[in-house]
Design an enzyme around this catalytic site. Sequence first.
Site, PDB file in Angstrom:
ATOM      1  N   LYS A  54      95.097 129.756  -2.774  1.00  0.00           N
ATOM      2  CA  LYS A  54      95.209 130.443  -4.067  1.00  0.00           C
ATOM      3  C   LYS A  54      94.151 129.918  -5.043  1.00  0.00           C
ATOM      4  CE  LYS A  54     100.075 131.276  -3.231  1.00  0.00           C
ATOM      5  NZ  LYS A  54     101.450 130.795  -3.358  1.00  0.00           N
ATOM      6  N   GLN A  98     105.080 126.583  -6.284  1.00  0.00           N
ATOM      7  CA  GLN A  98     105.051 126.765  -4.826  1.00  0.00           C
ATOM      8  C   GLN A  98     106.408 126.388  -4.220  1.00  0.00           C
ATOM      9  OE1 GLN A  98     102.362 128.075  -3.104  1.00  0.00           O
ATOM     10  NE2 GLN A  98     103.733 128.098  -1.346  1.00  0.00           N
ATOM     11  N   ASP A 121     104.092 135.689 -10.077  1.00  0.00           N
ATOM     12  CA  ASP A 121     104.803 135.946  -8.818  1.00  0.00           C
ATOM     13  C   ASP A 121     105.821 137.070  -9.002  1.00  0.00           C
ATOM     14  OD1 ASP A 121     104.017 134.647  -6.567  1.00  0.00           O
ATOM     15  OD2 ASP A 121     105.279 132.870  -6.867  1.00  0.00           O
TER      16      ASP A 121
END
Length: 289
Positions: A54, A98, A121
């Site tokens: 990412k 994460q 997200d």
Amino acid sequence: MGAQLIDGKAVAARVREEVKRDVEAFVAEGGSPPGLATVLIGDDPASAVYVGGKQKASREVRIVPFDERHPADTSKEDVVAIVERLNADPEVSGIIVQLPLPGHLDDTEISGLVSPDKDVDGLTYASAGLLALGRPGLRPCTPAGVMVLLEEAGQQLQGAEAVVIGRSNLFGKPMAQLLLQANATVTICHSRTKDLGAVCRRADVLIAAVGRAEMVKADWVKPGATVIDVGINRTESGLVGDVAFAEVSAVASAITPVPGGVGPMTIAMLLRNTLEAARLQRSAGTVTA
Ligand code: NAP
């Protein structure tokens, strides 16, 4: 094989190019470039690889990565403080925690601390609520990527029968909401669904997100259907999806491969969401142009 191959790798590369161009335009209008913060607690090697990917993808499109790595025994209070600091930082447009977090931390609780306008997200209660209400908001990356692939395949969604196998919060539920918003008639299947094959055979658009190697066979697929395979399964013969690709390709009109289908879209959509978040923050005046 008759089906058109939906090339997620190529589409994702194009989305990333578009984001890069749009980030450059955003910066040219003045102010800071968008920033994406990744929060990694602990040293899980797979998570470290995802976070590294990412960060690299961010740099490639001129999004500034903020790398927050902390030991596995970081206390809940400290993790809360880290997320709150990032929420308040005007240089940070988007935040990803994460998952999975170490055992003493609750994934949903900690992810839920991310400010809704930085929730790239798209998984906080606020983002899920906005999606369910059909209001604008940041959408979860993988289902948003599937919507781009369906458009790319020229799939008409209005009035189409769409069947989603899988009802996870991460994918199945938001996928169904996005299809509904596009005026498809949506059925969500799960492990208790009766006669799954019969339900799948109704689908003009069949989306499998189960995590069972090659579960969807050709006789579950209506001739001419578009089939999207979200599954990622590691087998002795390599990476395979939830769809028996070779036999289903002979029946479907369009299909995504695994790998190279849905997978590459997730990071591309994350970058797009980060730019979108930066735009929203600029227009809301929480960051200055
Ligand atoms: P998940 O949370 O494990 O959900 C799996 C879903 O499949 C559940 O709703 C489950 O039903 C359903 N299911 C399990 N066995 C079934 C069966 N025999 N028949 C019908 N339904 C069944 O998984 P997820 O997070 O949604 O991920 C699903 C797959 O997509 C995984 O392979 C994952 O790796 C992949 N994935 C890929 C990406 C990407 O490409 N970037 C992103 C997300 C996920 P119940 O609810 O009844 O248990």
